[in-house]
Scaffold this active site. Structure first.
Site, short mmCIF file in Angstrom:
data_model
loop_
_atom_site.label_atom_id
_atom_site.label_comp_id
_atom_site.label_asym_id
_atom_site.label_seq_id
_atom_site.Cartn_x
_atom_site.Cartn_y
_atom_site.Cartn_z
N THR A 1 5.04 -0.84 -7.83
CA THR A 1 4.32 -2.06 -8.18
C THR A 1 3.51 -1.87 -9.45
O THR A 1 3.03 -0.76 -9.73
CB THR A 1 3.37 -2.49 -7.05
OG1 THR A 1 2.57 -3.58 -7.48
CG2 THR A 1 2.45 -1.35 -6.66
N TYR B 1 -3.76 -0.84 -1.97
CA TYR B 1 -2.32 -1.04 -2.06
C TYR B 1 -1.76 -0.37 -3.32
O TYR B 1 -0.84 0.44 -3.25
CB TYR B 1 -1.99 -2.53 -2.07
CG TYR B 1 -0.58 -2.84 -2.48
CD1 TYR B 1 0.51 -2.36 -1.75
CD2 TYR B 1 -0.31 -3.62 -3.61
CE1 TYR B 1 1.81 -2.62 -2.14
CE2 TYR B 1 0.98 -3.90 -4.00
CZ TYR B 1 2.04 -3.40 -3.27
OH TYR B 1 3.33 -3.67 -3.66
#
Length: 328
Positions: A118, A142
């Site tokens: 990501t 995250y």
């Protein structure tokens, strides 16, 4: 016999589209999923191996049964806000799960690994187009957990000769144009499906979180990539590994971003319906503007994000949202 690829999270949104593109490219995708957030009805392009990345034995069993030539790793907890409230769960599930998977992959003699990372690993770096050489400074658990997994993948490459490709990207949108799979989360947190649910009357209104960001209209700016373009990039990366290509990190984006207000305006143009809106406070962990480029992917993979225009992504998503969806 088609070469098999074990796809973790293949019952989820991005994973199911990757399975479709893998199948179309001549592979047999084997979905490895615990169905905690994925949908069994989305497993349409190959077999399902039910298992959990926190259960090493189930990973070993899947690798032994299916003998894949590669592992494509999508499965993860991925809600930014939740990761800020409960970082321990994100570190435990994402990192420990990935470690179990990497150790099992190496033990099974599988030499090729594609990791879906990501651009949240970059943190809040406004005013620049992020690329593979931009320093990684995640601002939420995250993104931090994904950066740690990237480092593990590189470590396993150095220690065991695990060939690997890593992809970083921001917001994924759209749906399979044929309508076989699409975006459906429970709970739903992504802007475009939330917006289209509000347009369709499935929820009362779309909440816009923050209107005082230092952006052109006060709302967050994000880069959007069509899910089918994203899946195609993963297959191109896999083929590059199978052809003996070197380990590499690729960013996947369009190099341009759209604000929340701009996405809403485009929805009005595509659906010819108004979007009911509520305004809320900023969410913890949200960056103001995140945009990434993909020059390396275009140059080295021959990737062409031809579907990744905002009208196309919203139109494909709208078609999916108006059709019958998965049911529990």
């Amino acid at each position: 016999m088609a070469q098999r690829v074990l796809v973790t999270g293949g019952a989820g949104y991005i994973g199911s589209h990757a399975c479709k593109v893998l199948k179309r490219a001549g592979f047999e995708p084997v979905t490895f999923d615990n169905l905690s957030t994925g949908w069994e009805q989305a497993v349409k392009f190959g077999p399902l191996a039910r298992g959990d990345l926190m259960d090493r034995a189930s990973i070993d069993a899947a690798l032994e049964t299916w003998k894949p030539v590669a592992v494509m790793h999508f499965a993860a907890l991925s809600l930014v806000g939740e990761s800020m409230r409960d970082p321990g769960t994100y570190w435990r599930v994402n990192v420990t799960g990935a470690l179990n998977l990497l150790e099992a992959t190496v033990a099974a003699g599988v030499k090729n690994f594609v990791f879906s990372s990501t651009c949240a690993t970059y943190g809040d770096q406004d005013g620049v187009v992020l690329d593979e050489d931009t320093p990684q400074r995640p601002i939420n658990a995250y993104g931090a957990s994904k950066r740690a997994i990237e480092e593990m993948v590189a470590n396993f490459g150095a220690a065991f000769g695990l060939n690997h490709t890593i992809f970083r990207y921001f917001n994924v949108a759209g749906a399979d144009p044929e309508g076989e799979v699409g975006e459906q989360h429970d709970p739903e947190t992504h802007l475009i499906p939330l917006m289209l649910d509000a347009v369709a009357g499935r929820r009362p209104a779309l909440t816009v979180f923050g209107t005082d960001y230092p952006t052109r209209d006060g709302t967050c700016i994000r880069d959007y990539v069509h899910v089918m373009d994203l899946a195609q990039a993963h297959v191109l990366g896999l083929n590059r590994l199978l052809d003996g290509g070197p380990n590499r990190v690729f960013c996947l984006g369009t190099g341009r971003g759209f604000s929340v207000r701009e996405v809403i305006e485009q929805s009005r143009a595509v659906t010819n319906r108004e979007v009911p809106i509520l305004f809320g406070d900023r969410r913890s962990g949200d960056a103001a503007a995140l945009v990434c480029g993909s020059e390396r992917a275009v140059r080295e993979l021959g990737w062409e994000p031809e579907l990744s225009t905002l009208p196309h992504m919203i139109a494909d998503a709208w078609r999916w949202h108006r059709a019958p969806k998965f049911h529990e």
